[in-house]
Design a protein around this motif. Structure first.
Motif, PDB file in Angstrom:
ATOM      1  N   LEU A 206      -0.204   2.410   5.797  1.00 44.55           N
ATOM      2  CA  LEU A 206       0.538   2.400   4.544  1.00 44.55           C
ATOM      3  C   LEU A 206       1.840   1.638   4.738  1.00 44.55           C
ATOM      4  CD1 LEU A 206       0.265   6.189   3.584  1.00 44.55           C
ATOM      5  CD2 LEU A 206      -1.117   4.327   2.646  1.00 44.55           C
ATOM      6  N   ASP A 207       2.355   1.065   3.650  1.00 43.71           N
ATOM      7  CA  ASP A 207       3.683   0.452   3.659  1.00 43.71           C
ATOM      8  C   ASP A 207       4.747   1.439   3.208  1.00 43.71           C
ATOM      9  OD1 ASP A 207       2.772  -2.270   4.334  1.00 43.71           O
ATOM     10  OD2 ASP A 207       1.807  -2.178   2.364  1.00 43.71           O
ATOM     11  N   ILE A 208       4.347   2.331   2.313  1.00 46.55           N
ATOM     12  CA  ILE A 208       5.233   3.360   1.758  1.00 46.55           C
ATOM     13  C   ILE A 208       4.433   4.646   1.676  1.00 46.55           C
ATOM     14  CG2 ILE A 208       6.463   4.142  -0.320  1.00 46.55           C
ATOM     15  CD1 ILE A 208       7.965   1.957   0.932  1.00 46.55           C
ATOM     16  N   SER A 209       5.083   5.762   1.919  1.00 48.82           N
ATOM     17  CA  SER A 209       4.411   7.050   1.745  1.00 48.82           C
ATOM     18  C   SER A 209       5.280   7.964   0.895  1.00 48.82           C
ATOM     19  CB  SER A 209       4.151   7.710   3.106  1.00 48.82           C
ATOM     20  OG  SER A 209       3.326   8.849   2.946  1.00 48.82           O
TER      21      SER A 209
ATOM     22  N   LYS B 236       0.856  -1.188   0.000  1.00 49.38           N
ATOM     23  CA  LYS B 236       0.000   0.000   0.000  1.00 49.38           C
ATOM     24  C   LYS B 236       0.899   1.248   0.000  1.00 49.38           C
ATOM     25  CE  LYS B 236      -2.306  -1.171   3.744  1.00 49.38           C
ATOM     26  NZ  LYS B 236      -1.855  -2.549   3.965  1.00 49.38           N
ATOM     27  N   VAL B 237       0.734   2.073  -1.034  1.00 47.42           N
ATOM     28  CA  VAL B 237       1.580   3.258  -1.212  1.00 47.42           C
ATOM     29  C   VAL B 237       0.703   4.500  -1.171  1.00 47.42           C
ATOM     30  CG1 VAL B 237       3.230   4.436  -2.699  1.00 47.42           C
ATOM     31  CG2 VAL B 237       3.183   1.931  -2.628  1.00 47.42           C
ATOM     32  N   GLY B 238       1.019   5.404  -0.274  1.00 48.84           N
ATOM     33  CA  GLY B 238       0.255   6.637  -0.150  1.00 48.84           C
ATOM     34  C   GLY B 238       0.743   7.708  -1.108  1.00 48.84           C
ATOM     35  N   VAL B 239      -0.188   8.301  -1.874  1.00 53.43           N
ATOM     36  CA  VAL B 239       0.113   9.401  -2.793  1.00 53.43           C
ATOM     37  C   VAL B 239      -0.916  10.503  -2.571  1.00 53.43           C
ATOM     38  CG1 VAL B 239       1.209   7.934  -4.537  1.00 53.43           C
ATOM     39  CG2 VAL B 239      -1.262   8.329  -4.636  1.00 53.43           C
TER      40      VAL B 239
END
Length: 343
Positions: free
Chosen positions: A193-196, A143-146
Motif C-alpha cells: 500500500l502507499d497509504i493506509s 493504493k490506499v488501504g481501507v
C-alpha cells in the motif's frame, strides 16, 4: 493479504446487495407484521469490544428490555443490512452507508449516534516517513488501504481529494484496497500500500512502532463529528414503540455515561464486561479506548452528520437526487437528551 478491489465494480455490487437486502427486509417485515410485540432485541456485537446496548444492559439502563446476541458483525454495512433483512433489530454503520441503503429503499431509521471522531479518537491516513505522498495530488494512482468499501474511510478520502482540486477521473484513479484492520500496518510497511487508513488500536500501535507519518485525518476535514448511527427498521419501531423508546433511552444514557466518566473507569468497565460474557475474547483492544468520539450528548443526531455525506453522494451520482429525506432518515424522538425531553 490485501484484496484489490475494482472501485466501480464494487460500488455497483454494493448497490445490488442493498437492493437484495431491501427486498428481503420488506418480505421479513410483511411476514412479521402480525407478530406480537416484544421486549427482546436481537443484535450483533463486536469481538473484543462493547457496544452501547451491552453497556446499557450492564449499567441497568434498559428498563426491562432484553438483549439477544446472535453473533459478531464483520462491518458496518453488513450490520445494518442484517437489520434491514430482519436478522437483527438494531445495527450500526457509518452515516454515508446508511444513506446508501436508505436511497435503495430500505425502511430504516437512525435513532442514536454510536461512534465518531474527535481529538482523541479519529481516523488517520498514514504513509511511510520516506513516502513522497504529502498532499491530495500525490494520491493519484496510489493504493490506499481501507477496512471496507462504501463506508467511512472511502467517503472521507473523497472529500479530501475533492477539496484538494482533483477531478472525478483523478479521484477514480485512486486504488482502494480492502485490508483487514489487523493487517493494515504490515501491508503499508511491506509496500503493498502507499497509504493506509488507521484508527483506534491499529493506529496507536502502528504509530508507536515508528516510521509512519499522518497525511491527514478525518477531523482535519470535518472537525469533531458523529460518524455513525444505530438504525432500526420502521416496522419494528411502529410495532414496538415502548421497547424502542426504552432501548434507545438506555443506549443514550450509556453513551452519556461513557462521555462523562473518567477514561480509566470506562476501560475498566469494558474490560470487566468482556471477561464476564464468556466469548473467549482478548481484552487488549479496550485498553486503547480514548473517547466515544460522539459529538452529541447521549448520541443526539444533527442534520450535518447526514447532510455532509448526502451532498457528496448526490453530487457524485451515487445517490439519486431526492431519494433520501433527512427528516425521515433519523429521529431524536426517543433520546432523553433532546431539547424539551422530560427530566
Amino acid at each position: 493479504m490485501p484484496i484489490k478491489i475494482d472501485r466501480r465494480r464494487l460500488l455497483h455490487g454494493l448497490s445490488g446487495l442493498a437492493a437484495t437486502s431491501v427486498l428481503s427486509g420488506c418480505a421479513s417485515a410483511g411476514a412479521s407484521s402480525g407478530e406480537p410485540r416484544t421486549n427482546v432485541v436481537r443484535y450483533q456485537g463486536q469481538s473484543g469490544d462493547v457496544v452501547y446496548h451491552e453497556l446499557a444492559a450492564d449499567l441497568g439502563l434498559l428498563d426491562g428490555v432484553e438483549l439477544e446476541w446472535i453473533g459478531n458483525t464483520t462491518s458496518g454495512p453488513q450490520d445494518i443490512q442484517a437489520t434491514v433483512t430482519g436478522d437483527t433489530d438494531i445495527g450500526g454503520a457509518f452515516n454515508g452507508a446508511i444513506i446508501r441503503l436508505a436511497a435503495a429503499g430500505a425502511p430504516i431509521k437512525a435513532v442514536v449516534g454510536y461512534y465518531g471522531s474527535d481529538v482523541r479518537t479519529y481516523g488517520g491516513y498514514y504513509a511511510l516517513d520516506r513516502s513522497p505522498i504529502r498532499g491530495p495530488r500525490d494520491f493519484i494512482d496510489a493504493k490506499v488501504g481501507v477496512n471496507t468499501l462504501g463506508a467511512h474511510f472511502e467517503d472521507v478520502l473523497a472529500i479530501y481529494l475533492e477539496r484538494g482540486g482533483l477531478t472525478e477521473e483523478e479521484i477514480d484513479s485512486v486504488q482502494l484496497v480492502v485490508v483487514p484492520p489487523v493487517s493494515a500496518e504490515q501491508a503499508l510497511r511491506s509496500g503493498q500500500l502507499d497509504i493506509s487508513a488507521l484508527s483506534d488500536i491499529q493506529r496507536e500501535k502502528a504509530v508507536a512502532h515508528g516510521g509512519l507519518r499522518p497525511v491527514f485525518s478525518d477531523t482535519d476535514m470535518l472537525g469533531p463529528f458523529t460518524a455513525g448511527c444505530l438504525v432500526m427498521r420502521d416496522e419494528f419501531i411502529a410495532r414496538n414503540p415502548d421497547t424502542t423508546s426504552r432501548l434507545v433511552a438506555g443506549i443514550a444514557q450509556a453513551v452519556r455515561w461513557a462521555q462523562t466518566r473518567p477514561h480509566e473507569e470506562v476501560v475498566a468497565r469494558y474490560t470487566d464486561i468482556i471477561r464476564r460474557r464468556g466469548r473467549n475474547e482478548d481484552t487488549d483492544s479496550v485498553s486503547y479506548w480514548r473517547s466515544t468520539g460522539i459529538a452529541g450528548a447521549g448520541g443526539l443526531i444533527e442534520d450535518r452528520e447526514f447532510s455532509t455525506w448526502l451532498r457528496r453522494l448526490t453530487a457524485s451520482g451515487r445517490v439519486p437526487p431526492g431519494s433520501v429525506d433527512l427528516r425521515k432518515l433519523y429521529t431524536n424522538e426517543f433520546n432523553p437528551f433532546r431539547a424539551g425531553a422530560p427530566n
